[in-house]
Design an enzyme around this catalytic site. Structure first.
Site, short mmCIF file in Angstrom:
data_model
loop_
_atom_site.label_atom_id
_atom_site.label_comp_id
_atom_site.label_asym_id
_atom_site.label_seq_id
_atom_site.Cartn_x
_atom_site.Cartn_y
_atom_site.Cartn_z
N ASP A 172 1.47 7.18 51.67
CA ASP A 172 0.62 6.68 52.75
C ASP A 172 -0.72 7.40 52.89
OD1 ASP A 172 1.43 9.15 53.76
OD2 ASP A 172 2.97 8.27 55.04
N GLU A 221 8.03 5.38 47.46
CA GLU A 221 8.29 5.73 48.86
C GLU A 221 7.77 4.63 49.78
OE1 GLU A 221 8.45 10.03 50.43
OE2 GLU A 221 6.80 9.15 51.58
N GLU A 253 -1.87 7.42 58.42
CA GLU A 253 -0.85 7.11 57.42
C GLU A 253 -0.09 5.82 57.70
OE1 GLU A 253 -1.62 11.50 57.17
OE2 GLU A 253 -1.31 10.08 58.80
N HIS A 299 0.03 20.63 60.56
CA HIS A 299 -1.30 20.31 60.06
C HIS A 299 -1.80 18.92 60.42
CE1 HIS A 299 1.26 18.29 57.11
NE2 HIS A 299 0.22 17.52 56.86
N ARG A 312 -3.32 15.49 61.67
CA ARG A 312 -4.56 15.21 62.40
C ARG A 312 -4.29 14.91 63.87
NH1 ARG A 312 -9.65 13.51 60.30
NH2 ARG A 312 -8.67 13.60 58.24
N HIS A 367 -2.52 25.76 57.08
CA HIS A 367 -3.37 24.77 56.40
C HIS A 367 -4.82 25.26 56.43
CE1 HIS A 367 -5.42 20.95 55.61
NE2 HIS A 367 -4.27 20.51 55.14
#
Length: 369
Positions: free
Chosen positions: A98, A120, A134, A207, A209, A240
Site C-alpha cells: 500500500d 499482500e 495507505e 512512525h 504519518r 525513524h
C-alpha cells in the site's frame, strides 16, 4: 513460450523485506526472470535489506528527497516507472501492499496495459484516512490488479466482497518467509552490551504519518512513565529518521534510564531483537505479522488495523495512542501472566512460510508455463 520477465517493484524497507523472498524464489524458477526495480522511497533502510538478501536491483530510481510531498513523490515514481516498464520488456509487474511506490507502480503498469500482480492484497480498514495514505493506495491497486495475492482468508473474502472474485489467491504472507533468512541463534549486536538480560525488553516502533504530533507525544509519555516506575523493564526504540520524530523522541525519551533510542536497525537486528523481547509496541503494519510469528504479543498504537485476523486470533490488540490507555495495556502484559500467555501462545494467522512459492506457482499457471 519464452522466459517471462517479471518486474518486481518496491521502494521502502517493509516492501523490501516482504518482496525479497519472492525475488529469490523467482530467481531459481525456470521460465521466469525477475527484473528488480527500486524507487528508493526509503534509501538507507532499503539498502540494508537488499544487502541482507543479496539482491542487486536492475533499476534504481533513487527518488528519495528530503521534505518532498506525497504529490511530488507520486509524480516522480509514476514517470520513472513508465520508462522502466518500457525498457524492461516485462510481461508482469508485481507490487506490494500500500505504499506510494506500489500505487504508482500499479498505475504505470495499467497505463502500459501490462498485467499487475498485487502481493499482500485485500487489506482494508474502509477508512480512507486510517492509515493515510495507505488505505486508499491499496484500494486503488485492487481496482486495476489482475492477480490478487491475499495473505489470509479474511483478506481474500474482503476482495470477494468487492467483486474481485477472479484471480484472488490466498497465499500467506511473504514476511513469514523472510524470517527464515534473518533469525539467528547466535545473534550479536553492540546494543546487547547495554541491555540487562534479566529485565523484560519491550521493542518499540512508531512512525506513521497520522500519529505525528500529539498522538506520538502521548505514547512517548506513557513509555517514559513505565520506564521510570519499573526497574525490571527496558525499551528498545529504533527511531525513524524523520526530523519531527527524532526531535520529539529526544525531548521526551532522550537520556531516560532504561530507554535505548537507536538509529534504525537493519532487518536482521529488528527480527532478532523482536525474537528476544517480552512484547512489541508499534504502529507498523509488517511488525503486526512478524512479531506473532515469533510468539510475541503486539500492542498496536492505532484505533483500527487492516489486519483484523491478528486481533481475532488474539496476537494483536489495538490500543490507540492515549497516554493512560497505552500505560495500562503495557502494565497488563508486564503484570498479568495469564493475559501474556494468551497473547503469546495465540495461533498465528499469517501463513506457513511458503507464500513466495505459492505466488510463483500461480504466476506459472497464469502464463501457462
Amino acid at each position: 513460450m519464452e522466459e517471462v520477465r517479471v518486474l518486481v517493484v518496491f521502494g521502502t524497507r517493509p516492501e523490501a523485506i516482504k518482496m525479497a523472498p519472492l525475488v529469490k524464489v523467482l530467481e531459481r524458477t525456470p521460465g521466469l526472470r525477475p527484473v528488480v526495480c527500486v524507487t528508493a522511497q526509503h534509501r538507507e533502510m532499503l539498502d540494508q535489506v537488499l544487502e541482507v538478501f543479496g539482491i542487486k536491483p536492475d533499476y534504481d530510481l533513487d527518488l528519495m528527497k528530503p521534505g518532498q510531498s506525497l504529490a511530488e513523490l507520486s509524480v516522480s515514481v509514476l514517470t520513472g516507472l513508465e520508462k522502466v516498464i518500457r525498457s524492461s520488456g516485462c510481461q508482469l509487474v508485481l507490487v506490494h501492499g500500500d505504499t506510494t511506490t506500489a500505487f504508482m507502480g500499479a498505475l504505470a503498469a495499467y497505463y502500459s496495459q501490462i498485467p499487475i500482480g498485487h502481493v499482500e492484497a485485500g487489506l482494508r480498514t474502509y477508512d480512507k484516512y486510517a492509515p493515510y495514505p495507505e488505505e486508499m493506495n491499496r484500494e486503488f491497486i485492487g481496482r486495476v490488479a489482475d492477480l490478487h495475492f491475499a495473505p489470509t482468508v479474511q483478506s481474500g473474502l474482503q476482495l470477494a466482497a468487492e467483486n474481485r472474485i477472479a484471480n484472488v489467491h490466498v497465499t500467506g504472507n511473504t514476511v513469514i518467509d523472510s524470517l527464515q533468512w534473518t533469525i539467528q541463534e547466535k545473534f550479536n549486536h553492540p546494543l546487547l552490551a547495554k541491555l540487562d538480560k534479566s529485565r523484560k525488553w519491550i521493542f518499540m516502533t512508531m512512525h506513521r504519518r497520522e500519529n505525528w504530533g500529539n498522538p506520538m507525544k502521548e505514547v512517548f509519555e506513557a513509555v517514559a512513565r513505565i520506564a521510570a516506575e519499573r526497574e525490571d523493564v527496558e525499551f528498545i526504540y529504533p527511531v525513524h529518521p524523520n526530523p519531527e520524530i527524532v526531535k520529539l523522541a529526544g525531548e521526551i525519551l532522550g537520556g531516560k534510564a532504561r530507554i535505548h533510542l537507536t538509529e534504525p536497525l537493519d532487518v536482521v537486528a529488528t527480527h532478532n531483537f523482536m525474537a528476544r523481547c517480552h512484547f512489541v509496541l508499534t504502529d507498523s503494519g509488517g511488525i503486526q505479522e512478524e512479531a506473532p510469528s515469533l510468539g510475541k504479543p503486539v500492542l498496536v498504537l492505532r484505533e483500527k488495523t487492516e489486519r483484523p485476523e491478528g486481533v481475532e486470533a488474539g496476537t494483536l490488540r489495538c490500543i490507540g495512542t492515549r497516554t493512560e490507555r497505552v500505560y495500562r495495556e503495557m502494565a497488563i502484559l508486564l503484570d498479568d501472566k495469564e493475559a501474556y500467555r494468551m497473547m503469546s501462545e495465540a495461533s498465528n494467522p499469517f501463513g506457513d512460510g511458503y507464500a513466495s512459492e505459492h505466488i510463483v506457482q500461480i504466476i506459472l499457471e497464469f502464463f501457462d508455463l
